[in-house]
Motif scaffolding. Structure first.
Motif, PDB file in Angstrom:
ATOM      1  N   GLN A  70       4.417  47.619 -13.111  1.00  0.00           N
ATOM      2  CA  GLN A  70       3.772  49.172 -12.487  1.00  0.00           C
ATOM      3  C   GLN A  70       5.392  50.095 -13.139  1.00  0.00           C
ATOM      4  O   GLN A  70       5.918  49.484 -13.381  1.00  0.00           O
ATOM      5  CB  GLN A  70       4.648  48.772 -10.812  1.00  0.00           C
ATOM      6  CG  GLN A  70       4.331  50.103 -10.580  1.00  0.00           C
ATOM      7  CD  GLN A  70       4.223  49.563  -8.916  1.00  0.00           C
ATOM      8  OE1 GLN A  70       5.730  48.818  -8.329  1.00  0.00           O
ATOM      9  NE2 GLN A  70       4.002  50.364  -7.722  1.00  0.00           N
ATOM     10  N   ARG A  72       7.347  53.227 -11.483  1.00  0.00           N
ATOM     11  CA  ARG A  72       7.132  54.138 -10.372  1.00  0.00           C
ATOM     12  C   ARG A  72       8.518  55.448 -10.943  1.00  0.00           C
ATOM     13  O   ARG A  72       8.925  55.471 -11.269  1.00  0.00           O
ATOM     14  CB  ARG A  72       7.586  53.267  -9.326  1.00  0.00           C
ATOM     15  CG  ARG A  72       6.812  53.926  -8.357  1.00  0.00           C
ATOM     16  CD  ARG A  72       6.779  52.845  -6.832  1.00  0.00           C
ATOM     17  NE  ARG A  72       6.520  53.955  -6.210  1.00  0.00           N
ATOM     18  CZ  ARG A  72       6.048  54.411  -5.725  1.00  0.00           C
ATOM     19  NH1 ARG A  72       4.636  53.667  -6.211  1.00  0.00           N
ATOM     20  NH2 ARG A  72       4.995  55.617  -4.920  1.00  0.00           N
ATOM     21  N   HIS A  76       4.648  58.807  -7.957  1.00  0.00           N
ATOM     22  CA  HIS A  76       4.379  58.712  -8.917  1.00  0.00           C
ATOM     23  C   HIS A  76       3.931  57.081  -9.155  1.00  0.00           C
ATOM     24  O   HIS A  76       5.125  57.187  -9.589  1.00  0.00           O
ATOM     25  CB  HIS A  76       4.170  59.489 -10.110  1.00  0.00           C
ATOM     26  CG  HIS A  76       4.777  61.125  -9.630  1.00  0.00           C
ATOM     27  ND1 HIS A  76       3.317  61.332  -9.307  1.00  0.00           N
ATOM     28  CD2 HIS A  76       5.231  61.927  -9.679  1.00  0.00           C
ATOM     29  CE1 HIS A  76       3.509  62.910  -9.173  1.00  0.00           C
ATOM     30  NE2 HIS A  76       5.193  63.490  -8.652  1.00  0.00           N
ATOM     31  N   ASP A  77       2.926  56.863  -9.521  1.00  0.00           N
ATOM     32  CA  ASP A  77       2.650  55.713  -9.356  1.00  0.00           C
ATOM     33  C   ASP A  77       1.877  55.810 -10.945  1.00  0.00           C
ATOM     34  O   ASP A  77       0.897  56.273 -11.317  1.00  0.00           O
ATOM     35  CB  ASP A  77       1.549  54.930  -9.282  1.00  0.00           C
ATOM     36  CG  ASP A  77       2.349  53.637  -8.955  1.00  0.00           C
ATOM     37  OD1 ASP A  77       3.188  52.689  -9.570  1.00  0.00           O
ATOM     38  OD2 ASP A  77       1.509  53.116  -8.131  1.00  0.00           O
ATOM     39  N   LEU A  79       1.179  54.563 -14.404  1.00  0.00           N
ATOM     40  CA  LEU A  79       0.216  54.005 -14.586  1.00  0.00           C
ATOM     41  C   LEU A  79      -1.366  53.966 -14.340  1.00  0.00           C
ATOM     42  O   LEU A  79      -2.821  53.757 -14.677  1.00  0.00           O
ATOM     43  CB  LEU A  79       0.260  52.150 -14.910  1.00  0.00           C
ATOM     44  CG  LEU A  79       1.496  51.815 -15.700  1.00  0.00           C
ATOM     45  CD1 LEU A  79       1.893  50.245 -15.685  1.00  0.00           C
ATOM     46  CD2 LEU A  79       1.716  52.793 -17.018  1.00  0.00           C
ATOM     47  N   ASP A  80      -1.221  54.958 -12.582  1.00  0.00           N
ATOM     48  CA  ASP A  80      -2.182  55.024 -12.009  1.00  0.00           C
ATOM     49  C   ASP A  80      -3.156  55.846 -12.449  1.00  0.00           C
ATOM     50  O   ASP A  80      -4.184  56.243 -11.849  1.00  0.00           O
ATOM     51  CB  ASP A  80      -2.060  54.268 -10.643  1.00  0.00           C
ATOM     52  CG  ASP A  80      -2.510  53.485 -10.259  1.00  0.00           C
ATOM     53  OD1 ASP A  80      -2.831  52.367 -11.556  1.00  0.00           O
ATOM     54  OD2 ASP A  80      -1.559  52.715  -9.484  1.00  0.00           O
ATOM     55  N   ASP A  82      -4.210  59.526 -14.231  1.00  0.00           N
ATOM     56  CA  ASP A  82      -5.616  60.030 -14.733  1.00  0.00           C
ATOM     57  C   ASP A  82      -4.709  60.850 -15.874  1.00  0.00           C
ATOM     58  O   ASP A  82      -3.346  60.823 -15.425  1.00  0.00           O
ATOM     59  CB  ASP A  82      -6.598  60.444 -14.445  1.00  0.00           C
ATOM     60  CG  ASP A  82      -6.599  61.528 -13.886  1.00  0.00           C
ATOM     61  OD1 ASP A  82      -7.141  63.035 -14.133  1.00  0.00           O
ATOM     62  OD2 ASP A  82      -6.079  61.471 -12.574  1.00  0.00           O
TER      63      ASP A  82
END
Lengths: 334, 334
Positions: A70, A72, A76-77, A79-80, A82
């Motif tokens: 992960q 962070r 915001h994450d 890696l998640d 787009d």
């Protein structure tokens, strides 16, 4: 609002290579607080650059795979997210980048002014306020650009903007890169070995400029380098990486006073000095395709025991804010 | 300033280049065992008549004398008379030049308009079905024999479907001569009927010529794009969050086109000289047809005139390409 700006947890990244799958990052943990300069130190191939690029989300999509972990950044994450939101919201706005090689990072066929104008067109902090008309904003940005170029101590800022990249020196180009990184007022600057390609005399000046400006603005910096001397000059804290893992992390004073990981110790000993001359570290960096089991450093470590050969050492604290990934950390400074 | 130096430099080279070209063509065409005097005299001429004609044409002089005389007359703007048509070669050439130039220019424009975007898309979708498909088509396009392809097009579109005329530049008379370029003349005269007709006549010859030209441009643009996409500045621009579209169509494309522009220059030259076959098939009243007839009738003056014209154009096109290069790539210094 916590003091942690960015936290990387258990990040695993592998690359497809001819020899097989290389685990370039193997469960990296890293935390950078607001406004702090974090040095990421290690030999070539230890994963510094991969970590830096993972944070920016610019790993080569066809070769690199993020297996776990992960990243962070504030809320915001990374890696998640787009690609589109990464590009528009984070990169260049919140997280800026200073490349290793200022010689090739500029586009050779456009003037420096064009490249900075395009940056400001999309990344100007004035865009966030949205009060100004496009024209007013352009004029204000122009002044901010010139001001910033003066701050990084470029002679003749107006003239530089009209020049092509090949017409200015390497040191000046890196000053420009620092200016471009700071212009959008980011919270984090990722500086990937920003002085490696420069003459030693220029290096010190560039570091001073970067450190002062980052301090003044409260910008956090992730500063990767293979040079401990450089890290000592500029950083608040230092993380040492070895073969895809962080092995020691400490505030800079503590780090140099009480290195606890055998690898760190050897790195420090390898610095040239009048008493020792130049001492290398025996052995080689392990191959990342099939890394040694247990502690990855054990083949090069004379303190290694059976435990080191079989069990991966956990990370534990040896002092306040001083973590080590080792079964048998060095206890004293002697 | 740099451009000015470049132009002067190129113009200085113009004369020796052209002299060399003339010498080569002159001596080659004169060692060919053919006797223009006999051709002029006709089949039933006596040896005395032939000898008289030979003397009148100056063909009884040593080669170097003939060459010297020829150079002198060219300096006067006189390329001699065509042995075949009996008219001054300069007139013949100038009346046919616009036809070939128009065909060539339109072909080059069409090839760029189609080839560059296709090359970009092929590079962006590298190894997709589209890229593979384009590779097959472009290789076929380069390998195809133009006279065969031209006849095939005529059979299908002119004979079978009746969509396009078989040959010629227009039906009946062309527009009133202003520039000699029918499209431009028709536009100036606001004669839409002739404009449409001229366009229709152009389709098949342009397609025939444009297929290999487009294929070349696609392949070079694709290669240039791929090369540029892997460069450090693209990594930097991505890391700083420059919008993808801006990076591709502005920053990458300009770099990619450096190689393409060189190719376009070559294509232009090849088209000018090599339209010969296509002009013959489509009965296009240009330089190509003229050159074929001249060669077949050993018409020295006409062949030489053709060479001078095409050579000159080639040199001019190269000059334009060099200037374009300098505009696209500021590093270009000569």
């Amino acid at each position: 609002m916590t003091s942690d700006l960015i936290t990387v947890r258990g990040l695993k990244v592998s690359f497809a290579s001819d020899a097989g799958i290389a685990r370039v990052l193997d469960g990296v943990d890293l935390t950078i607080r607001r406004g702090e300069i974090m040095g990421l130190v290690g030999e070539s191939g230890c994963g510094k650059t991969t970590l830096a690029r993972a944070i920016l989300g610019i790993l080569p999509a066809n070769a690199a795979r993020i297996e776990a972990g992960q990243i962070r950044f504030e809320e915001h994450d990374i890696l998640d997210l787009d690609e589109a939101s990464l590009a528009t919201q984070l990169r260049g706005r919140q997280i800026a980048y200073i490349p290793q090689d200022p010689f090739t990072a500029f586009n050779p066929v456009f003037t420096i002014g064009t490249q900075i104008d395009d940056l400001m067109r999309f990344k100007s902090p004035l865009l966030r306020e949205g009060r100004l008309s496009a024209r007013e904003r352009r004029r204000a940005d122009r002044l901010r650009v010139l001001e910033m170029l003066r701050l990084v101590q470029l002679p003749d800022p107006e003239g530089v903007l009209r020049k092509y990249p090949h017409e200015v020196s390497g040191g000046q180009r890196q000053r420009l890169m620092i200016a471009m990184a700071l212009l959008p007022q980011p919270k984090l600057v990722i500086a990937d070995e920003p002085t490696t390609a420069l003459d030693v005399t220029v290096q010190a000046q560039i570091l001073t400029v970067l450190k002062r400006l980052a301090r003044d603005r409260g910008v956090a910096v992730l500063f990767t380098t293979h040079d401990l001397g450089t890290a000592y000059e500029i950083c608040d804290r230092i993380t040492v990486m070895y073969a895809g893992q962080e092995v020691e992390e400490a505030p800079v004073a503590d780090f140099f006073a009480r290195p606890s990981h055998p690898y760190t110790r050897k790195l420090l000993d390898s610095l040239p000095s009048s008493e020792n001359g130049i001492r290398g570290i025996t052995g080689e960096i392990p191959r990342l395709v099939d890394p040694p089991p247990g502690c990855r450093f054990h083949p090069r470590c004379e303190r290694a025991t059976e435990e080191c050969r079989t069990t991966r050492p956990p990370t534990h604290a040896v002092a306040v804010a001083h973590d080590v990934r080792c079964h048998h950390p060095l206890q004293d400074s002697a | 300033m740099k451009t000015f130096v470049l132009v002067v430099n190129r113009l200085a080279w113009f004369v020796p280049t052209l002299l060399g070209l003339l010498a080569i063509v002159f001596f080659i065409s004169h060692v060919i065992p053919a006797d223009p005097a006999a051709f002029v005299a006709g089949e039933n001429a006596t040896p005395e008549t032939v000898a008289a004609i030979r003397a009148r044409l100056g063909l009884d002089q040593p080669l170097y004398v003939q060459f010297w005389r020829y150079i002198l007359s060219i300096l006067d703007g006189d390329m001699g008379r065509s042995i075949y048509t009996g008219r001054p070669v300069v007139e013949d050439l100038l009346s046919r030049l616009p036809a070939t130039l128009e065909l060539t220019l339109v072909t080059v424009l069409v090839s760029i308009a189609v080839g560059v975007p296709l090359g970009v898309v092929a590079a962006l979708r590298r190894n997709s079905w589209l890229d593979h498909g384009l590779r097959v088509v472009t290789i076929a396009g380069l390998a195809i024999a133009s006279f065969w392809f031209a006849i095939l097009l005529q059979l299908l579109f002119s004979m079978r479907l009746g969509w396009t005329p078989l040959g010629g530049r227009v039906e009946g008379w062309g527009p009133e001569q202003i520039t000699g370029f029918y499209l431009i003349d028709a536009l100036i005269l606001q004669d839409h009927e002739i404009l449409l007709d001229a366009l229709q006549h152009m389709i098949l010859p342009v397609v025939t010529l444009a297929v290999p030209a487009t294929a070349t441009i696609v392949r070079f643009t694709r290669a240039g794009m791929l090369n540029a996409l892997q460069s450090n500045y693209v990594l930097y621009e991505t890391a700083m969050g420059y919008p993808r579209r801006l990076v591709i169509w502005k920053y990458v494309l300009r770099n990619a086109l450096i190689g393409t522009v060189t190719q376009i220059g070559l294509i232009f030259g090849i088209l000018l000289a090599g339209a010969v076959v296509v002009e013959a098939v489509f009965d296009w009243p240009g330089l190509g047809t003229f050159a074929v007839n001249s060669i077949l009738s050993s018409d020295y003056n006409a062949v030489m005139g053709f060479t001078v014209i095409v050579g000159t154009m080639f040199i001019v096109v190269n000059l334009v390409v060099d200037i374009l290069h300098g505009m696209i790539d500021p590093r270009e210094v000569r």
